[in-house]
Design an enzyme around this catalytic site. Structure first.
Site: not given
Ligand code: CIR
Length: 259
Positions: A161, A248
């Protein structure tokens, strides 16, 4: 200023979520402990924390940042880009109703993860990553414009992201790494450079005058302290294994546009 923060406890099947990290399987008990420490750090920064129950249907649902964008004027429910995360966004609506009268939605073919949204004052950078498509960026821009905000897109090529690689602190200063160092989009700003060995720590949170950073990233900590910031460290190893950073794990509701 941030007053209210929403988090969701990790689910027991947290280790079944999506990851590219190659850091091994996370330990659930350890993740729970680290999550508690994360909540303590938020409280230390003066936030009221709403803790949602784990949702066992979605292994990645502890990463609540991805399912909504929260501003002082409205909340916007996203449409997660990963197949296994579709539906998570519905589970955040009820709690957001406690804080907002006006909740906006994306529709149709839009895909957008909150991790791709980086706010700078009243401007929102929208990362175009594997999780956020052009339609998602278009719809979000239209909604933001309605509330008097501006938005523009930034390509995200090498990381999950946008906010995995760059975060806004304050006073025109960002902290970033990799593709966001010497990036044209941020050329008029100061970008504190996180070296590639400590890239994970570029994802930190300035919250009411403290910067929460992951533990064991000494160079980033030093750089932040040298730049005049107070830091709070939180052990994040189990979340790092699942590609999740500090931002996150929460939805941070601002009461004004200072963040
Ligand atoms: C994913 O790949 O969606 C989750 N394992 C990690 C999400 C991390 N979120 C973020 O960077 N906002």
């Amino acid at each position: 200023m941030i007053k209210n923060v929403i988090v969701r406890k990790p689910s027991k099947n947290f280790a079944d979520g999506i990851t590219t990290s190659n850091l091994g399987k996370p330990n659930y008990e350890k993740a729970l402990k680290q999550h508690e420490q994360y909540i303590e750090a938020l409280k230390k920064c003066g936030c009221n924390v709403t803790i949602l129950d784990a949702d066992e249907r979605y292994p990645d649902s502890t990463f609540v940042e991805d399912v909504a964008i929260v501003t002082e004027k409205c909340a916007i429910i996203t449409k997660p880009g990963a197949q296994s995360r579709k539906g998570e966004e519905k589970e955040i609506i009820d709690v957001l109703k406690k804080f907002y009268n006006n909740i906006e939605f994306l529709s149709g073919n839009a895909c957008l993860d909150g991790g791709d949204i980086l706010r700078f004052e009243n401007h929102f950078y929208i990362g175009q990553s594997k999780r956020t498509n052009a339609e998602g960026a278009k719809q979000l821009t239209e909604i933001l414009n309605k509330y008097g905000y501006t938005a523009s897109t930034v390509p995200v090529k090498k990381i999950l992201h946008l906010k995995t690689g760059i975060i806004y602190l304050k006073e025109n200063t960002f902290i970033g790494t990799g593709e966001f160092i010497d990036n044209d989009t941020f050329k008029d700003f100061t970008v504190i450079n996180v070296d590639s060995k400590e890239a994970y720590s570029a994802n930190c949170i300035l919250i009411n005058d403290n910067v929460i950073i992951p533990k064991n990233f000494p160079n980033s900590k030093k750089a932040l302290i040298n730049a005049g910031y107070k830091t709070i460290e939180v052990e994040m190893s189990e979340f790092e294994k699942m590609d999740g950073g500090l931002t996150c794990l929460s939805l941070r509701i601002p009461v004004d546009n200072s963040k």
